[in-house]
Each structure stands twice: as structure tokens, then as C-alpha cells.
Motif scaffolding. Structure first.
Motif, PDB file in Angstrom:
ATOM      1  N   LEU A   1       6.768 -22.429  16.879  1.00  0.00           N
ATOM      2  CA  LEU A   1       7.637 -22.584  15.993  1.00  0.00           C
ATOM      3  C   LEU A   1       8.926 -21.676  16.026  1.00  0.00           C
ATOM      4  N   VAL A   2      10.131 -22.162  15.644  1.00  0.00           N
ATOM      5  CA  VAL A   2      11.156 -21.481  15.618  1.00  0.00           C
ATOM      6  C   VAL A   2      11.418 -20.559  14.555  1.00  0.00           C
TER       7      VAL A   2
ATOM      8  N   GLU B   1      14.091 -19.678  19.798  1.00  0.00           N
ATOM      9  CA  GLU B   1      14.878 -20.761  20.056  1.00  0.00           C
ATOM     10  C   GLU B   1      13.976 -22.013  20.351  1.00  0.00           C
ATOM     11  N   ALA B   2      14.429 -23.259  19.707  1.00  0.00           N
ATOM     12  CA  ALA B   2      13.566 -24.449  19.782  1.00  0.00           C
ATOM     13  C   ALA B   2      13.477 -25.090  21.649  1.00  0.00           C
ATOM     14  N   TYR B   3      14.877 -24.964  21.969  1.00  0.00           N
ATOM     15  CA  TYR B   3      14.733 -25.219  23.258  1.00  0.00           C
ATOM     16  C   TYR B   3      15.117 -23.927  24.389  1.00  0.00           C
TER      17      TYR B   3
ATOM     18  N   GLU C   1      23.737 -33.225  24.525  1.00  0.00           N
ATOM     19  CA  GLU C   1      23.099 -34.305  25.418  1.00  0.00           C
ATOM     20  C   GLU C   1      21.839 -33.806  26.182  1.00  0.00           C
ATOM     21  N   LYS C   2      21.840 -32.529  26.474  1.00  0.00           N
ATOM     22  CA  LYS C   2      20.619 -32.058  26.948  1.00  0.00           C
ATOM     23  C   LYS C   2      19.209 -32.131  26.330  1.00  0.00           C
ATOM     24  N   ILE C   3      19.454 -32.167  24.948  1.00  0.00           N
ATOM     25  CA  ILE C   3      18.486 -31.916  24.008  1.00  0.00           C
ATOM     26  C   ILE C   3      18.377 -33.401  23.217  1.00  0.00           C
ATOM     27  N   SER C   4      19.030 -34.334  23.732  1.00  0.00           N
ATOM     28  CA  SER C   4      19.023 -35.733  23.242  1.00  0.00           C
ATOM     29  C   SER C   4      18.244 -36.727  23.815  1.00  0.00           C
TER      30      SER C   4
END
Length: 287
Positions: free
Chosen positions: A106-107, A112-114, A209-212
Motif C-alpha cells: 500500500l502507498v 509510491e503506487a507506480y 497515460e502510462k498509468i491509464s
């Protein structure tokens, strides 16, 4: 983004009361006589939250596929226990599937998440693959994710499944496109501030865009089923609409359901409708 534990609990109660699914046992089966097995808190890494529970059905064999569950919680909270009631539903109505219920890191103020959480899904898949013989199951699997977990399940399936092991992915109120004007311009959703806290970066269009999932999907994406609420205070309806259009454009098998009066979760007839559709979709692509 809050977890939607209530929808899962109500879903189980509703289906238990109204489902006409027949008993899962059958006599005279030609399956191997393997007993049902549950392994809890299996470690797939060295960190505290890098664990999963796996539920292996009786009579499984090398064709038995796995449904991987990814919990919600805004990328920052909750754990795999939030999906436990959902597991009971799957065991009742889809008894031939193995179920893997995963935790992920978990963040917090130090992480960080990604790509941390995507890396955790990769680590789970690698661990599953390395234990195929021990578990006596197929390498094929599907995902069902809720909220933030749905985002992670879609993103991994569309952008990181290099061997196309994912045979379906289900999203219940999962974010799909962080460049959506409804996120960037509508202060009611306050998403950019949350993303900056999650990723610790100056958010560029390229990174969003990378995380979408919407921007990462290709014609190789697996069949996808989507559920959204028309009055969700966290996820604008355009998130489902846009991904549904992209799935149609790419010719990917999909289903899309919008409940106009629902929020970030629902109950009653809408809840029964969700499980009815999800059950059929999972069965068609995994069983």
C-alpha cells in the motif's frame, strides 16, 4: 477512493437468497480425486503485504483456471480480507475455479503506487507460475478487481501481460483514464491532488497515460466486463464510457453496464444483476 466492502457483503446475501444455482457436487466424475485445499498468507515477496490466499477446488487438474481478486481501497488502504465474502460466492456458483486473493503493498509516505503495485501483480503471477505443478492447475487466469484494484487489474492485463495468460478481466467501478477532462477539470473529483500524493511526481500527460488502462489497451487485450454507477462521487461515468468505446473500436469482446442511479457501489436488483452478468462472463472465459 473508499473501499466498497458493503457491495460485496450485500452481493453475497442477495445471491444466497435468490440464486437457483444447483449443488456443485456431482457423482460419477472423471476428474482426478484431489481434495479441496486452502493455503493462506502465501508469501510471494519479502515485504509485509506481499502475500496471497489460494483456494484450490476438489477434482482440479491441469485445465483448472484461476480467478485473481484485487481489492480496492484507494491504493492506500484495506487488504485481501475485504474480498472474503466474494470468495464464498465464487465457490458456490463457479466451483471449478481456483481463487487467488492477493494483497499488495500500500502507498504511504515512503512509497509510491507506480510501479510498486503493478510489480506486485507481476510477482504474484510469477509465483503462481512457479507453483503450477504443486497446485495442479492451469497457467491461465482471470482478474476481478474493485475500485483501485480494478484499475490495477486492467492496467496489468493490458500493458504487462507479455505472455497473454489473462483470459478475462472484470472491473467494478475501476478508474480507466487519468487524462479524462472529468478528472483534470472537474474539481468535484479532486483526483489530481490524490494522484500527486500517490505518485509523488509532477504529473505529466505522458505519465498519466502510462498509468491509464484506456491509453495502454491494445488489440491483444483480454475480454473485459465493466460495471459503473451513474452517480459515483469518485469515478465519473466517462471512465466506463471511454473504455467501452475503445474496446469496441479494437474489436475486443466486452460487456458494459452503467447503473444510472448508483454510486460507488449498489444493492438490490442492481446487485443481483451485477453478479448474474459477472458469473456468466467469468464462466464463459475461464471455466
Amino acid at each position: 477512493m473508499k473501499p466498497i466492502k458493503t457491495i460485496i457483503i450485500l452481493l453475497f446475501i442477495a445471491v444466497t437468497c435468490f440464486s437457483c444455482t444447483s449443488d456443485s457436487t456431482s457423482e460419477g466424475s472423471d476428474f482426478l480425486d484431489l481434495e479441496a485445499t486452502i493455503k493462506t498468507d502465501v508469501e510471494y515477496g519479502i515485504e509485509e503485504f506481499q502475500t496471497y490466499d489460494i483456494y484450490l477446488p476438489a477434482h482440479r487438474d491441469i485445465d483448472t483456471k484461476t480467478l485473481i481478486l484485487v481489492h480496492g481501497g484507494g491504493w492506500t488502504s484495506v487488504d485481501k480480507k475485504d474480498m472474503n465474502t466474494f470468495i464464498e460466492l465464487i465457490q458456490k456458483d463457479l466451483p471449478n475455479l481456483a481463487i487467488l486473493n492477493m494483497n499488495y503493498r500500500l502507498v504511504d509516505e515512503t512509497s509510491e503506487a507506480y510501479p510498486m503495485q503493478i510489480n506486485d501483480i507481476t510477482a504474484v503471477v510469477n509465483h503462481l507460475n512457479s507453483n503450477i505443478d504443486a497446485y495442479q492447475i492451469s497457467k491461465d487466469f482471470g482478474f476481478v478487481g474493485v475500485s483501485a484494484g480494478a484499475h490495477l487489474a486492467m492496467l496489468w492485463s493490458y500493458a504487462f501481460d507479455d505472455t497473454q495468460q489473462t483470459k478475462m478481466v472484470g472491473s467494478i467501478v475501476g478508474p480507466t483514464n487519468f487524462t479524462d477532462p472529468a478528472y483534470l477539470e472537474d474539481l468535484n473529483f479532486n483526483t489530481l491532488n490524490q494522484l500527486e500524493q500517490l505518485y509523488g511526481l509532477d504529473l505529466t500527460t505522458e505519465f498519466l497515460e502510462k498509468i491509464s488502462p484506456y491509453h495502454q489497451i491494445t488489440e491483444l487485450a483480454p475480454p473485459t466486463i465493466l460495471f459503473y454507477g451513474g452517480k459515483d462521487p469518485l469515478i465519473p461515468t466517462s471512465q466506463g464510457d471511454q473504455l467501452q468505446s475503445k474496446l469496441q473500436e479494437l474489436g475486443i469482446m466486452h460487456e458494459y453496464t452503467l447503473y444510472p442511479e448508483a454510486g460507488h457501489g449498489w444493492e438490490g436488483l442492481e446487485l443481483l444483476d451485477t453478479w448474474s452478468k459477472l458469473k456468466v462472463f467469468i464462466g464463459a472465459n475461464l471455466e
